[in-house]
Design a protein around this motif. Sequence first.
Motif, PDB file in Angstrom:
ATOM      1  N   UNK B  34       0.904  -0.939  -0.385  1.00  0.00           N
ATOM      2  CA  UNK B  34       0.297   0.339   0.227  1.00  0.00           C
ATOM      3  C   UNK B  34       1.019   1.189  -0.194  1.00  0.00           C
ATOM      4  N   UNK B  36       0.831   5.171   1.276  1.00  0.00           N
ATOM      5  CA  UNK B  36       0.086   6.265   1.985  1.00  0.00           C
ATOM      6  C   UNK B  36       0.775   7.587   1.518  1.00  0.00           C
ATOM      7  N   UNK B  38       1.546  11.584   3.548  1.00  0.00           N
ATOM      8  CA  UNK B  38       1.119  12.125   4.348  1.00  0.00           C
ATOM      9  C   UNK B  38       0.928  13.999   4.796  1.00  0.00           C
ATOM     10  N   UNK B  43      -3.037  12.321   9.725  1.00  0.00           N
ATOM     11  CA  UNK B  43      -2.305  11.267   9.155  1.00  0.00           C
ATOM     12  C   UNK B  43      -1.913  10.307   8.335  1.00  0.00           C
ATOM     13  N   UNK B  44      -1.456   9.539   8.082  1.00  0.00           N
ATOM     14  CA  UNK B  44      -1.251   8.819   6.177  1.00  0.00           C
ATOM     15  C   UNK B  44      -2.782   9.192   6.001  1.00  0.00           C
ATOM     16  N   UNK B  46      -4.729   7.074   2.608  1.00  0.00           N
ATOM     17  CA  UNK B  46      -4.597   5.923   1.326  1.00  0.00           C
ATOM     18  C   UNK B  46      -4.333   6.450   0.292  1.00  0.00           C
ATOM     19  N   UNK B  49      -3.528   0.741  -3.428  1.00  0.00           N
ATOM     20  CA  UNK B  49      -2.635  -0.633  -2.627  1.00  0.00           C
ATOM     21  C   UNK B  49      -3.140  -1.663  -3.645  1.00  0.00           C
ATOM     22  N   UNK B  89       5.292   6.673   2.162  1.00  0.00           N
ATOM     23  CA  UNK B  89       5.083   5.550   2.751  1.00  0.00           C
ATOM     24  C   UNK B  89       4.205   4.743   1.795  1.00  0.00           C
ATOM     25  N   UNK B 104       5.467  -0.186   7.992  1.00  0.00           N
ATOM     26  CA  UNK B 104       5.829   1.090   7.413  1.00  0.00           C
ATOM     27  C   UNK B 104       7.182   1.523   6.536  1.00  0.00           C
TER      28      UNK B 104
END
Lengths: 115, 114
Positions: B34, B36, B38, B43-44, B46, B49, B89, B104
Motif C-alpha cells: 500500500x 500512503x 502524509x 494522518x496517513x 490511502x 494498493x 510511505x 511501514x
Amino acid sequence: EAGVAQSPRYKIIEKRQSVAFWCNPISGHATLYWYQQILGQGPKLLIQFQNNGVVDDSQLPKDRFSAERLKGVDSTLKIQPAKLEDSAVYLCASSPRARVSGTQYFGPGTRLLVL
Amino acid sequence: GESVGLHLPTLSVQEGDNSIINCAYSNSASDYFIWYKQESGKGPQFIIDIRSNMDKRQGQRVTVLLNKTVKHLSLQIAATQPGDSAVYFCAEKNSGGGADGLTFGKGTHLIIQP
C-alpha cells in the motif's frame, strides 16, 4: 462518511505522568489499530483489535502501555508512566473487516510531548 | 523483524513532471502493498494498493508497480501538482493468521518545485 476521530490533538506532560488517548473509528468498522509514529519515521503498529478482542499486541510495551475497546467501537490507549521516548504521534486507524484489501483509514493523530 | 524501506528520504521534482518513488520490501509473505501520503500535521491518507498476485495497478494520476523478483515497489505520480507535496510511505501487510497490521518504511519527502 465521517473519518476516524481522535482526541486530544495535542498533549504535553512530564515524564512519569499518565496520559490517555481516545479514538472513534469509522462507523461500522470492526477492526481498529493503534500506531506510534516517532518523528521522521513511519508508523509502527502497537495493537490491533477485532471488535472488542485483541488480535495482535506483540509490539505493545505492556509494562507501561494499555489499550481497550470495551464495546467494540471506541478505544482508549493509555501510557502510565510516560517516558521521554514516548514522545510521538499516536495514530488510530480502522478498517472494515469484510474487505480483504489493505485499506486502513487513519485519524489525524494525537501529538504527545513528554518533558 | 522484517521491514519495508524506501530508497530516498527526499525527492525534488518540477511541477508538471512525473514523479517516481521507490520502495524495497523484504517479506515475501506479504499479500498487499500500500502507498500512503502524509501531509504535515495529518494522518496517513490511502493512495493506492496492490495485491501480491498483480504487477501493476492504476488509479487517478497514480500507478503502482510491483516487482516480486527483486522485491521492489514503486509509485508513479503523473503531472505532479503542488498539492502532491507530502511524505509518501510504502507499507506491507501479511494477512495470515488474522493479524494484518501494516509495516511501514521510513518515507520519502516529495518536494514540488514551481
